[in-house]
Design a protein around this motif. Structure first.
Motif, PDB file in Angstrom:
ATOM      1  N   GLU A  44       0.824  -1.196   0.000  1.00  0.00           N
ATOM      2  CA  GLU A  44       0.000   0.000   0.000  1.00  0.00           C
ATOM      3  C   GLU A  44       0.864   1.255   0.000  1.00  0.00           C
ATOM      4  O   GLU A  44       2.026   1.223   0.425  1.00  0.00           O
ATOM      5  N   ARG A  45       0.274   2.331  -0.489  1.00  0.00           N
ATOM      6  CA  ARG A  45       0.977   3.605  -0.480  1.00  0.00           C
ATOM      7  C   ARG A  45       1.182   4.052   0.961  1.00  0.00           C
ATOM      8  O   ARG A  45       0.269   3.984   1.781  1.00  0.00           O
ATOM      9  N   GLU A  46       2.376   4.537   1.235  1.00  0.00           N
ATOM     10  CA  GLU A  46       2.774   4.882   2.602  1.00  0.00           C
ATOM     11  C   GLU A  46       3.173   6.357   2.662  1.00  0.00           C
ATOM     12  O   GLU A  46       3.952   6.823   1.821  1.00  0.00           O
ATOM     13  N   GLY A  47       2.681   7.071   3.653  1.00  0.00           N
ATOM     14  CA  GLY A  47       3.100   8.452   3.860  1.00  0.00           C
ATOM     15  C   GLY A  47       4.494   8.495   4.460  1.00  0.00           C
ATOM     16  O   GLY A  47       4.798   7.742   5.384  1.00  0.00           O
ATOM     17  N   VAL A  48       5.340   9.363   3.924  1.00  0.00           N
ATOM     18  CA  VAL A  48       6.723   9.453   4.364  1.00  0.00           C
ATOM     19  C   VAL A  48       6.955  10.698   5.216  1.00  0.00           C
ATOM     20  O   VAL A  48       7.525  10.624   6.304  1.00  0.00           O
ATOM     21  N   ALA A  49       6.534  11.842   4.703  1.00  0.00           N
ATOM     22  CA  ALA A  49       6.757  13.099   5.425  1.00  0.00           C
ATOM     23  C   ALA A  49       5.876  14.175   4.829  1.00  0.00           C
ATOM     24  O   ALA A  49       5.520  14.103   3.649  1.00  0.00           O
ATOM     25  N   ASN A  50       5.512  15.155   5.640  1.00  0.00           N
ATOM     26  CA  ASN A  50       4.773  16.283   5.104  1.00  0.00           C
ATOM     27  C   ASN A  50       5.257  17.590   5.715  1.00  0.00           C
ATOM     28  O   ASN A  50       5.909  17.609   6.764  1.00  0.00           O
ATOM     29  N   ILE A  51       4.942  18.658   5.015  1.00  0.00           N
ATOM     30  CA  ILE A  51       5.331  19.993   5.453  1.00  0.00           C
ATOM     31  C   ILE A  51       4.211  20.957   5.111  1.00  0.00           C
ATOM     32  O   ILE A  51       3.588  20.847   4.055  1.00  0.00           O
ATOM     33  N   TYR A  52       3.946  21.888   6.031  1.00  0.00           N
ATOM     34  CA  TYR A  52       2.918  22.888   5.788  1.00  0.00           C
ATOM     35  C   TYR A  52       3.604  24.176   5.367  1.00  0.00           C
ATOM     36  O   TYR A  52       4.517  24.643   6.045  1.00  0.00           O
ATOM     37  N   THR A  53       3.175  24.738   4.257  1.00  0.00           N
ATOM     38  CA  THR A  53       3.916  25.847   3.664  1.00  0.00           C
ATOM     39  C   THR A  53       3.919  27.102   4.519  1.00  0.00           C
ATOM     40  O   THR A  53       4.871  27.868   4.487  1.00  0.00           O
ATOM     41  N   SER A  54       2.863  27.340   5.291  1.00  0.00           N
ATOM     42  CA  SER A  54       2.762  28.617   5.997  1.00  0.00           C
ATOM     43  C   SER A  54       3.755  28.735   7.152  1.00  0.00           C
ATOM     44  O   SER A  54       4.313  29.810   7.376  1.00  0.00           O
ATOM     45  N   ASP A  55       4.002  27.631   7.866  1.00  0.00           N
ATOM     46  CA  ASP A  55       4.896  27.727   9.026  1.00  0.00           C
ATOM     47  C   ASP A  55       6.075  26.761   8.961  1.00  0.00           C
ATOM     48  O   ASP A  55       6.914  26.744   9.867  1.00  0.00           O
ATOM     49  N   GLY A  56       6.132  25.963   7.911  1.00  0.00           N
ATOM     50  CA  GLY A  56       7.248  25.038   7.753  1.00  0.00           C
ATOM     51  C   GLY A  56       7.228  23.851   8.689  1.00  0.00           C
ATOM     52  O   GLY A  56       8.223  23.123   8.782  1.00  0.00           O
ATOM     53  N   SER A  57       6.126  23.645   9.394  1.00  0.00           N
ATOM     54  CA  SER A  57       6.049  22.519  10.323  1.00  0.00           C
ATOM     55  C   SER A  57       6.084  21.206   9.541  1.00  0.00           C
ATOM     56  O   SER A  57       5.518  21.098   8.450  1.00  0.00           O
ATOM     57  N   ILE A  59       6.208  16.704   9.653  1.00  0.00           N
ATOM     58  CA  ILE A  59       6.014  15.418  10.301  1.00  0.00           C
ATOM     59  C   ILE A  59       6.710  14.382   9.440  1.00  0.00           C
ATOM     60  O   ILE A  59       6.548  14.366   8.218  1.00  0.00           O
ATOM     61  N   VAL A  60       7.494  13.533  10.089  1.00  0.00           N
ATOM     62  CA  VAL A  60       8.247  12.507   9.372  1.00  0.00           C
ATOM     63  C   VAL A  60       7.870  11.148   9.952  1.00  0.00           C
ATOM     64  O   VAL A  60       7.797  10.986  11.170  1.00  0.00           O
ATOM     65  N   ALA A  61       7.640  10.182   9.087  1.00  0.00           N
ATOM     66  CA  ALA A  61       7.263   8.848   9.534  1.00  0.00           C
ATOM     67  C   ALA A  61       8.391   8.207  10.334  1.00  0.00           C
ATOM     68  O   ALA A  61       9.573   8.430  10.054  1.00  0.00           O
ATOM     69  N   ASP A  62       8.017   7.396  11.296  1.00  0.00           N
ATOM     70  CA  ASP A  62       9.010   6.724  12.146  1.00  0.00           C
ATOM     71  C   ASP A  62       9.962   5.862  11.325  1.00  0.00           C
ATOM     72  O   ASP A  62      11.135   5.731  11.671  1.00  0.00           O
ATOM     73  N   SER A  63       9.459   5.299  10.240  1.00  0.00           N
ATOM     74  CA  SER A  63      10.269   4.380   9.437  1.00  0.00           C
ATOM     75  C   SER A  63      11.447   5.070   8.759  1.00  0.00           C
ATOM     76  O   SER A  63      12.416   4.411   8.373  1.00  0.00           O
ATOM     77  N   VAL A  64      11.388   6.385   8.630  1.00  0.00           N
ATOM     78  CA  VAL A  64      12.465   7.115   7.959  1.00  0.00           C
ATOM     79  C   VAL A  64      13.052   8.223   8.818  1.00  0.00           C
ATOM     80  O   VAL A  64      13.962   8.937   8.385  1.00  0.00           O
ATOM     81  N   LYS A  65      12.553   8.373  10.018  1.00  0.00           N
ATOM     82  CA  LYS A  65      13.010   9.439  10.893  1.00  0.00           C
ATOM     83  C   LYS A  65      14.507   9.296  11.173  1.00  0.00           C
ATOM     84  O   LYS A  65      15.007   8.208  11.432  1.00  0.00           O
ATOM     85  N   GLY A  66      15.190  10.423  11.082  1.00  0.00           N
ATOM     86  CA  GLY A  66      16.629  10.407  11.274  1.00  0.00           C
ATOM     87  C   GLY A  66      17.412  10.140  10.003  1.00  0.00           C
ATOM     88  O   GLY A  66      18.632  10.344   9.976  1.00  0.00           O
ATOM     89  N   ARG A  67      16.725   9.687   8.957  1.00  0.00           N
ATOM     90  CA  ARG A  67      17.389   9.415   7.681  1.00  0.00           C
ATOM     91  C   ARG A  67      16.867  10.320   6.564  1.00  0.00           C
ATOM     92  O   ARG A  67      17.617  10.668   5.658  1.00  0.00           O
ATOM     93  N   PHE A  68      15.592  10.657   6.610  1.00  0.00           N
ATOM     94  CA  PHE A  68      14.977  11.499   5.582  1.00  0.00           C
ATOM     95  C   PHE A  68      14.645  12.865   6.163  1.00  0.00           C
ATOM     96  O   PHE A  68      14.190  12.967   7.309  1.00  0.00           O
ATOM     97  N   THR A  69      14.826  13.889   5.352  1.00  0.00           N
ATOM     98  CA  THR A  69      14.491  15.257   5.752  1.00  0.00           C
ATOM     99  C   THR A  69      13.637  15.899   4.670  1.00  0.00           C
ATOM    100  O   THR A  69      14.022  15.888   3.491  1.00  0.00           O
ATOM    101  N   ILE A  70      12.507  16.463   5.078  1.00  0.00           N
ATOM    102  CA  ILE A  70      11.645  17.166   4.135  1.00  0.00           C
ATOM    103  C   ILE A  70      11.876  18.665   4.296  1.00  0.00           C
ATOM    104  O   ILE A  70      12.045  19.167   5.416  1.00  0.00           O
ATOM    105  N   SER A  71      11.915  19.367   3.176  1.00  0.00           N
ATOM    106  CA  SER A  71      12.105  20.812   3.227  1.00  0.00           C
ATOM    107  C   SER A  71      11.407  21.452   2.043  1.00  0.00           C
ATOM    108  O   SER A  71      11.001  20.769   1.097  1.00  0.00           O
ATOM    109  N   LEU A  72      11.301  22.781   2.126  1.00  0.00           N
ATOM    110  CA  LEU A  72      10.542  23.503   1.110  1.00  0.00           C
ATOM    111  C   LEU A  72      11.242  24.810   0.798  1.00  0.00           C
ATOM    112  O   LEU A  72      11.640  25.543   1.708  1.00  0.00           O
ATOM    113  N   ASP A  73      11.401  25.087  -0.471  1.00  0.00           N
ATOM    114  CA  ASP A  73      11.855  26.394  -0.923  1.00  0.00           C
ATOM    115  C   ASP A  73      10.617  27.128  -1.416  1.00  0.00           C
ATOM    116  O   ASP A  73      10.153  26.906  -2.537  1.00  0.00           O
TER     117      ASP A  73
END
Length: 121
Positions: A44-57, A59-73
């Motif tokens: 099944e499709r799995e959520g990895v990470a998300n970011i909200y554009t207004s405040d940059g908050s 959330i990263v899934a436990d399965s990738v935490k510490g290895r994956f970083t989400i960011s936004l320009d």
């Protein structure tokens, strides 16, 4: 007309790194949520990470935490997923998605990119 275009996938050896990008165009609001999903064959499709554009908050899934970083320009309207210490189990098609709220499930997102393949061997 909202469009999301991913890039940056490829093949890499275990322990390596990749950076995925997702360029957003046509979104009428400056405040929205962007999420990375992935789907491996037969799973099944799995959520990895998300970011909200207004405040940059984020959330990263436990399965990738510490290895994956989400960011936004925000200026370039580009979403990134920096992936490090990659494992074979990270092999999947990776998708970016967008909508007004940061839902957890894929059916909460109306706008999707075409996907980019990541293969870790």
């Amino acid at each position: 007309h909202v469009q999301l275009v991913e890039s940056g996938g490829g093949s890499v050896e275990a322990g390596g790194s990749l950076r995925l990008s997702c360029v957003v165009s046509g979104y009428s609001s400056d405040e929205y949520c962007m999420r990375w999903f992935r789907q491996a064959p037969g799973k099944e499709r799995e959520g990895v990470a998300n970011i909200y554009t207004s405040d940059g908050s984020t959330i990263v899934a436990d399965s990738v935490k510490g290895r994956f970083t989400i960011s936004l320009d925000n200026a370039k309207k580009t979403l990134f997923l920096q992936m490090s210490s990659l494992k074979p189990e990270d092999t999947a098609m990776y998708y970016c998605a967008a909508d007004q709220r940061c839902g957890r499930r894929d059916n909460e997102y109306r706008y999707w990119g075409q996907g980019t393949q990541v293969t870790v061997s």
